[in-house]
Design an enzyme around this catalytic site. Sequence first.
Site, mmCIF file in Angstrom:
data_model
loop_
_atom_site.group_PDB
_atom_site.id
_atom_site.type_symbol
_atom_site.label_atom_id
_atom_site.label_comp_id
_atom_site.label_asym_id
_atom_site.label_seq_id
_atom_site.Cartn_x
_atom_site.Cartn_y
_atom_site.Cartn_z
ATOM 1 N N SER A 24 1.934 -12.291 6.629
ATOM 2 C CA SER A 24 2.626 -10.864 6.585
ATOM 3 C C SER A 24 3.730 -11.001 7.830
ATOM 4 O O SER A 24 3.255 -10.739 8.860
ATOM 5 C CB SER A 24 1.896 -9.829 6.676
ATOM 6 O OG SER A 24 2.495 -8.589 6.955
ATOM 7 N N HIS A 49 4.920 -12.836 2.938
ATOM 8 C CA HIS A 49 4.293 -11.393 2.344
ATOM 9 C C HIS A 49 5.194 -10.153 3.160
ATOM 10 O O HIS A 49 5.130 -10.320 4.359
ATOM 11 C CB HIS A 49 2.853 -11.163 2.589
ATOM 12 C CG HIS A 49 2.346 -9.909 2.136
ATOM 13 N ND1 HIS A 49 1.854 -9.755 0.844
ATOM 14 C CD2 HIS A 49 2.094 -8.850 2.869
ATOM 15 C CE1 HIS A 49 1.285 -8.442 0.874
ATOM 16 N NE2 HIS A 49 1.370 -8.047 2.018
ATOM 17 N N ASP A 51 5.888 -6.386 3.982
ATOM 18 C CA ASP A 51 5.006 -5.054 3.906
ATOM 19 C C ASP A 51 6.121 -4.150 4.093
ATOM 20 O O ASP A 51 6.650 -3.753 4.946
ATOM 21 C CB ASP A 51 4.063 -5.071 5.000
ATOM 22 C CG ASP A 51 3.044 -5.638 4.620
ATOM 23 O OD1 ASP A 51 2.461 -6.736 5.513
ATOM 24 O OD2 ASP A 51 2.240 -5.219 3.583
ATOM 25 N N MET A 53 7.313 -0.236 3.917
ATOM 26 C CA MET A 53 6.707 1.090 4.131
ATOM 27 C C MET A 53 7.781 2.090 4.148
ATOM 28 O O MET A 53 8.940 1.942 4.934
ATOM 29 C CB MET A 53 6.047 0.805 5.144
ATOM 30 C CG MET A 53 4.741 0.174 5.062
ATOM 31 S SD MET A 53 3.744 0.049 6.686
ATOM 32 C CE MET A 53 2.841 -1.316 6.431
ATOM 33 N N HIS A 82 5.267 -6.388 -1.089
ATOM 34 C CA HIS A 82 4.258 -5.406 -1.015
ATOM 35 C C HIS A 82 4.760 -3.993 -0.772
ATOM 36 O O HIS A 82 5.341 -3.708 0.233
ATOM 37 C CB HIS A 82 3.259 -5.625 -0.286
ATOM 38 C CG HIS A 82 1.941 -4.664 0.015
ATOM 39 N ND1 HIS A 82 1.424 -4.654 0.972
ATOM 40 C CD2 HIS A 82 1.592 -3.496 -0.892
ATOM 41 C CE1 HIS A 82 0.131 -3.587 0.900
ATOM 42 N NE2 HIS A 82 0.617 -3.165 -0.242
ATOM 43 N N MET A 84 4.646 -0.138 -0.467
ATOM 44 C CA MET A 84 4.008 1.027 0.108
ATOM 45 C C MET A 84 4.976 2.065 0.101
ATOM 46 O O MET A 84 5.246 2.586 1.103
ATOM 47 C CB MET A 84 3.217 0.614 1.294
ATOM 48 C CG MET A 84 2.070 -0.483 1.330
ATOM 49 S SD MET A 84 1.680 -0.895 2.613
ATOM 50 C CE MET A 84 2.678 -2.408 2.857
ATOM 51 N N MET A 153 -6.682 -4.111 -0.989
ATOM 52 C CA MET A 153 -6.595 -3.987 0.268
ATOM 53 C C MET A 153 -7.920 -3.984 0.872
ATOM 54 O O MET A 153 -8.798 -3.227 0.485
ATOM 55 C CB MET A 153 -5.736 -2.589 0.261
ATOM 56 C CG MET A 153 -4.497 -2.406 -0.157
ATOM 57 S SD MET A 153 -3.390 -3.647 0.679
ATOM 58 C CE MET A 153 -3.155 -3.042 2.244
ATOM 59 N N ASP A 189 -5.456 -8.091 1.284
ATOM 60 C CA ASP A 189 -4.543 -7.932 2.529
ATOM 61 C C ASP A 189 -5.137 -6.910 3.311
ATOM 62 O O ASP A 189 -5.482 -5.653 3.159
ATOM 63 C CB ASP A 189 -3.267 -7.247 1.945
ATOM 64 C CG ASP A 189 -2.276 -6.931 2.632
ATOM 65 O OD1 ASP A 189 -1.335 -6.179 2.183
ATOM 66 O OD2 ASP A 189 -2.349 -7.121 3.899
HETATM 67 C C1 DX5 Z 1 -1.280 -2.990 5.754
HETATM 68 C C2 DX5 Z 1 -0.384 -4.225 5.570
HETATM 69 C C3 DX5 Z 1 -1.248 -5.417 6.520
HETATM 70 C C4 DX5 Z 1 -0.552 -6.530 6.550
HETATM 71 C C5 DX5 Z 1 -1.439 -7.397 7.453
HETATM 72 O O1 DX5 Z 1 -0.469 -1.817 4.984
HETATM 73 O O2 DX5 Z 1 -0.519 -4.609 4.279
HETATM 74 O O3 DX5 Z 1 -2.508 -5.393 5.746
HETATM 75 O O4 DX5 Z 1 -0.011 -6.984 5.488
HETATM 76 O O5 DX5 Z 1 -1.969 -6.919 8.278
HETATM 77 P P1 DX5 Z 1 -3.307 -7.848 9.456
HETATM 78 O O6 DX5 Z 1 -3.322 -9.087 8.860
HETATM 79 O O7 DX5 Z 1 -2.559 -7.802 10.742
HETATM 80 O O8 DX5 Z 1 -4.285 -6.972 9.462
HETATM 81 ZN ZN ZN Z 2 0.624 -5.912 2.704
#
Ligand code: DX5
Ligand code: ZN
Length: 228
Positions: A24, A49, A51, A53, A82, A84, A153, A189
């Site tokens: 990620s 990946h 993220d 947001m 991903h 969010m 998750m 994840d």
């Molecule tokens: C949360 C993200 C995280 C990220 C990975 O919203 O989706 O989970 O991808 O985070 P680590 O591997 O640092 O927990």
């Molecule tokens: Zn993610």
Amino acid sequence: MLASEYDKYSDIFKMTRPIKIAPSVLSADFSRLGQEVEALEKAGADLIHFDVMDGHYVPNITIGPQVIKSLRSFTRLKFDVHLMIQPVNPFLEAFVKAGADSLTVHIDAGPHLHRSLAHIRHLGVKAGVALNPATSLEDIRYVLDDLDLVLVMSVNPGFGGQSFIPQTCDKILALKKMIGGRPIQIEVDGGVSPENAGDLKRAGADILVAGTSVFKTRDYKKNIEALR
Ligand code: DX5
Ligand code: ZN
């Protein structure tokens, strides 16, 4: 297939199937994301990946389609996006145009999940749904044939570096049984580390997302191999 037979074959199946690692970029150096993506490919990452947001669905703000578009030419690896964000439907096309190869939406990010998944497939990329830690598997029972990916998750969405929620392994086992022989990838994840990666693979995970575990040192290759 009897449950006992399933367990026998699934044990054989689990241990032979290669796990995919999806770093990620949430934990990468945002001042040099292009070089980071290149380094991840060189280090043996299987996909990237992202993220996304919006500060509304989750209490954090990261990147949009423009950043993904600017990184597209740095690697041939698939972009696993991903989302969010809420609402999510108005932005699906922009992320596909930016170069996403799969779009994963949160089950509660819009009123009509089936419509969002169909739209993603209509746009020509793989469709994924993300289940938060409290989300029941029952919520996706009637869209299993509209999915290519289920993102389980193992933390509450919004931040990297959180602690892994251990109940995730049982959830993956149950999801694997629910999926049966369908061509659906199970991705995990949040808080994924070398300490829990083996359990996740044995439970049925196909793809492990990891931010903190990959970027904790500059030796991305070693950190990725430690997850396999
Ligand atoms: C949360 C993200 C995280 C990220 C990975 O919203 O989706 O989970 O991808 O985070 P680590 O591997 O640092 O927990
Ligand atoms: Zn993610």
